[in-house]
Design an enzyme around this catalytic site. Structure first.
Site, PDB file in Angstrom:
ATOM      1  N   ASP A  52       1.437   9.462  -1.931  1.00 56.05           N
ATOM      2  CA  ASP A  52       1.203  10.445  -0.870  1.00 56.05           C
ATOM      3  C   ASP A  52       2.050  11.710  -1.026  1.00 56.05           C
ATOM      4  OD1 ASP A  52      -0.664   8.781   0.166  1.00 56.05           O
ATOM      5  OD2 ASP A  52       0.191   8.679   2.184  1.00 56.05           O
ATOM      6  N   ASN A  94      -5.643   9.745  -0.002  1.00 56.64           N
ATOM      7  CA  ASN A  94      -5.782   9.094   1.299  1.00 56.64           C
ATOM      8  C   ASN A  94      -4.552   9.395   2.147  1.00 56.64           C
ATOM      9  OD1 ASN A  94      -6.957   7.601   3.298  1.00 56.64           O
ATOM     10  ND2 ASN A  94      -6.587   5.595   2.362  1.00 56.64           N
ATOM     11  N   ASP A 329       3.142   1.672  12.964  1.00 59.54           N
ATOM     12  CA  ASP A 329       3.098   1.171  11.588  1.00 59.54           C
ATOM     13  C   ASP A 329       3.929  -0.101  11.426  1.00 59.54           C
ATOM     14  OD1 ASP A 329       1.427   3.181  10.946  1.00 59.54           O
ATOM     15  OD2 ASP A 329       2.845   4.330   9.728  1.00 59.54           O
ATOM     16  N   GLU A 357      -5.229   3.751   7.187  1.00 55.45           N
ATOM     17  CA  GLU A 357      -5.734   3.620   5.817  1.00 55.45           C
ATOM     18  C   GLU A 357      -6.975   2.727   5.761  1.00 55.45           C
ATOM     19  OE1 GLU A 357      -2.736   4.130   6.657  1.00 55.45           O
ATOM     20  OE2 GLU A 357      -1.534   5.010   5.034  1.00 55.45           O
ATOM     21  N   HIS A 401      -1.373   0.044   1.605  1.00 57.15           N
ATOM     22  CA  HIS A 401      -0.028  -0.399   1.216  1.00 57.15           C
ATOM     23  C   HIS A 401       0.580  -1.368   2.210  1.00 57.15           C
ATOM     24  CE1 HIS A 401       1.766   3.092   3.732  1.00 57.15           C
ATOM     25  NE2 HIS A 401       0.501   2.994   4.004  1.00 57.15           N
ATOM     26  N   ARG A 402       0.388  -1.103   3.492  1.00 54.72           N
ATOM     27  CA  ARG A 402       1.057  -1.959   4.489  1.00 54.72           C
ATOM     28  C   ARG A 402       0.443  -3.359   4.546  1.00 54.72           C
ATOM     29  NH1 ARG A 402       4.759   1.155   5.960  1.00 54.72           N
ATOM     30  NH2 ARG A 402       4.380   3.360   6.348  1.00 54.72           N
ATOM     31  N   LYS A 434       1.541   3.935  -2.416  1.00 53.45           N
ATOM     32  CA  LYS A 434       1.408   4.994  -1.412  1.00 53.45           C
ATOM     33  C   LYS A 434       2.766   5.351  -0.807  1.00 53.45           C
ATOM     34  CE  LYS A 434      -2.050   6.077   2.116  1.00 53.45           C
ATOM     35  NZ  LYS A 434      -1.474   7.153   2.830  1.00 53.45           N
TER      36      LYS A 434
END
Ligand code: DC
Length: 672
Positions: A52, A94, A329, A357, A401-402, A434
């Protein structure tokens, strides 16, 4: 970073140690944009290096900003509020933290100074809403064309030089879908506040307020003091302009910290904590409040300005019901901690998960169910009941990613009150790039598992059979550690030689081997702090190693060191006695052979490529003599383990051999 189709995490049972966090994504991309708009050069320390931020750096380069890496620092020279380039097509992947603020800033600049900017991203970016921001920009006088579906990227921003913006009236923006729209306006509108103040009013209840606090904090550091009334009305004073602070430090990422805080709460039960460096009590990031949620679930936390220590406290963890609007998040991490709780946990007010995402509520529910949890999802909540029985699971990560980082924590299932023994396969693990490219390496540094749970692939065989190349390639494909056991014998011989010890003095060489100060860093090997990678590869080192390796005492001295390589997620061990002596219980044993003629030919090519002269006949004779010696020696003679699969690769390319071994491996470890 693992650029592999999946990584299998074995059941893991503990964690402790130190982790240095990567920089915050939210701070990094805001700082980059502000530095790119400000006048002068900003030196940025500890910037996150990830997909990112790469996207944002590329965009700044394309817009004519100065972007220079200076060691670990970045030097960004900004536009001083004046467009240098009036036409650009920007691809923003993204990265919502690039798309939203760049849309606002370029729309404003194009409207005032003339320009034509096309902004697009990956397919998922084109499903992530931006209409509320566009709806705020149009009445202001910005021309924004939808190039795809109205309200979603891609967008075209255009305008003619000498334009004016209608800043007399307050600019209205919705705050209840994403706080990034407000952030985007706050970052962009100082560009329009040179003559008169600009007022922004928020419609609806603003979500994710702490992210707006980060924006205001960073604006202040860049010389713009926004006044706010609650979270409803924001005033950018007349005469505002971005001024570089000269240098700025990016804090460690508090959302990334959440995985390690959870790790400590779940798995740091052996005395030593998980010690996290990079964020702490003075953090400006809202996700630092994840610490409170983790404490409520039972984590024992100590912290300082720039560090956090976490131990397991209550066990099982305490189930919670929590409004997570303030930590959208990091709250995903709570959903995974809920697997280890004493009852159902319910996370509410998380509607924004659906526009991230991926649709994170749906994704989290689907993947937690795979490991055995019972999950209920609603428009803006998720409820997780811990598994009664854990299942091996192949976890989809949705290019998020998370999802990958969160679900990795399910691999600690043996610690659960209903203990599991499940393997967690994380698909597309490289998606962590990311925000946290080294996430899995960091996790494996801290995590421990029972040795029997850690898979080992042993690759044995005679000299020049191609073991090393095959083993290295398999390890890379699976994301496993690699043990080049020959290097240990080579290093022991080198260390003994350095100390002036005759190589036939078995006890003395064994003492050196037992105290070998070796460190592996990627493919570099350090002996007593000195890089000896080249020296160890040399033919002479091999000859010396062959002498010390015939001493049983030396073999014994190196035994423990070799066992220590068996760490999560798995090990590929190469050497002639891996499957017979060191890892007799290895999950898969491959005994590699090739005809002496073929091996001599390969060795010859290797030597020629190094500029060393040799003849094929002498090499072949050498290999045959060595084979005979290795097979007949009393200490660990060269022979295939009884349960080894023989692979004669005389007529096979390395890729074919790798493919075959990977096929054997997937047959050994079936996973849904
Ligand atoms: O694989 P290599 O060429 O790096 O090995 C160097 C020497 O060490 C070679 O003579 C074999 C010996 N060796 C051993 O006896 N046992 C091992 N596990 C690895 C190597």
């Amino acid at each position: 970073m693992f650029k592999i189709p999946f990584i299998d995490l074995p059941p893991m049972r503990g964690a402790s140690g130190r982790i240095r966090l990567p920089g915050s994504k939210s701070i990094s991309n805001r700082v980059l944009l502000l530095a790119g708009l400000a006048e002068g050069t900003t030196v940025v320390h500890d910037l996150l290096q990830s997909d990112d931020t790469e996207v944002m750096l590329d965009a700044l380069r394309q817009l004519g900003c100065g972007v220079e890496a200076d060691g670990a620092r970045w030097r960004i020279t900004g536009l001083g509020g004046q467009l240098a380039i009036h036409e650009a097509t920007l691809f923003l992947g993204n990265a919502g933290t690039a798309m939203r603020p760049l849309t606002a800033a370029l729309a404003v600049l194009a409207a005032l100074q003339g320009g034509r900017f096309e902004l697009s991203g990956v397919a998922r970016m084109h499903e992530r809403p931006i209409g509320d921001l566009v709806d705020a920009l149009r009445p202001l006088g910005c021309t924004v064309d939808d190039l795809g579906h109205p309200g979603y990227p891609p967008l075209l921003l255009r305008g003619t030089d000498g334009g004016r913006l209608n800043v007399e009236k307050p600019i209205r923006v919705r705050g209840d879908v994403s706080s990034q729209f407000l952030t985007a306006l706050l970052l962009a509108l100082p560009l329009a506040a040179r003559q008169a103040k600009v007022v922004i009013e928020v419609d609806g209840e603003l979500i994710s307020k702490p992210y707006v606090e980060i924006t205001l904090n960073l604006l202040a550091q860049f010389g713009v003091d926004v006044q706010r009334d609650g979270f409803e009305r924001f005033t950018i004073p007349a005469g505002s302009r971005f001024a570089t602070p000269g240098r700025i430090h990016v804090e460690g990422d508090a959302s990334s910290a959440s995985y390690f805080i959870a790790l400590g709460a779940i798995a740091a039960h052996g005395g030593a904590p998980v010690h996290i460096e990079g964020v702490g009590t003075t953090s400006i990031q809202g996700d630092i409040r994840f610490v409170d949620a983790a404490k409520a679930m039972g984590a024992q936390v100590r912290s300082g300005p720039n560090w956090i220590d976490v131990h397991r406290g209550a066990w099982p963890l305490r189930a919670i019901t929590l409004d997570c609007n303030h930590i959208p998040d990091a709250a995903m991490t709570l959903a995974v901690m809920a697997l280890y709780a004493d009852g159902p946990s319910r996370l509410t007010n998380i509607a924004s998960w659906r526009v991230k995402e991926t649709d994170r509520i749906a994704a989290m529910a689907a993947e937690l169910r795979k490991v055995g949890a019972t999950v209920t999802e609603g428009a803006d909540f998720i409820e997780v009941v811990p598994p009664k029985a854990w299942h091996d699971a192949s976890i989809r990560t949705y290019d998020d990613h998370r999802m990958a980082m969160c679900l990795s924590l399910a691999a600690f299932n043996p610690l659960s009150i209903e203990p599991g023994h499940a393997i967690v396969r994380i698909e597309d693990p490289a998606c962590v790039g990311k925000t946290f490219p080294d996430y899995f390496e960091s996790l494996f540094d801290l995590a421990s598992a029972h040795p029997d749970d850690i898979p080992v692939i042993a690759v044995d065989g005679p000299s020049a059979s191609g073991k090393g190349t095959l083993a290295g390639s398999i390890a890379e494909h699976l994301g496993y550690h690699l043990l080049d056991s020959g290097a240990l014998y080579r290093a022991a011989a080198l260390a003994a030689t350095m100390d002036g010890i005759p190589l036939d003095d078995e006890p003395a060489v064994a003492r050196v081997a037992a105290r070998l100060d070796l460190r592996f860093e990627g493919d570099r090997i350090f002996l007593r702090g000195k890089d000896v990678s080249e020296a160890l590869r040399h033919e002479d080192a091999g000859t010396l190693a062959s002498r010390v390796s015939s001493h049983p005492a030396v073999r014994k001295a190196l035994h423990g060191l070799q066992l220590a390589f068996r760490r999560p997620p798995g090990l590929v061990a190469d050497g002639r006695d891996m499957g017979t002596v060191v890892f007799p219980g290895a999950t898969l044993k491959v005994f590699l052979t090739a005809s002496a003629a073929m091996r001599a030919d390969r060795r010859l090519k290797q030597l020629i490529s190094k500029g060393i002269n040799a003849t094929i006949d002498s090499l072949r004779a050498d290999l045959e003599a060595r084979d005979a010696r290795d097979k007949s020696r009393s200490a660990a003679p060269l022979k295939p383990a009884e349960d080894a699969l023989l692979l004669d690769n005389s007529e096979m390319s390395i890729d074919e051999s790798v493919e075959l071994v990977l096929k054997w491996w997937s047959e050994r470890r079936p996973i849904r």
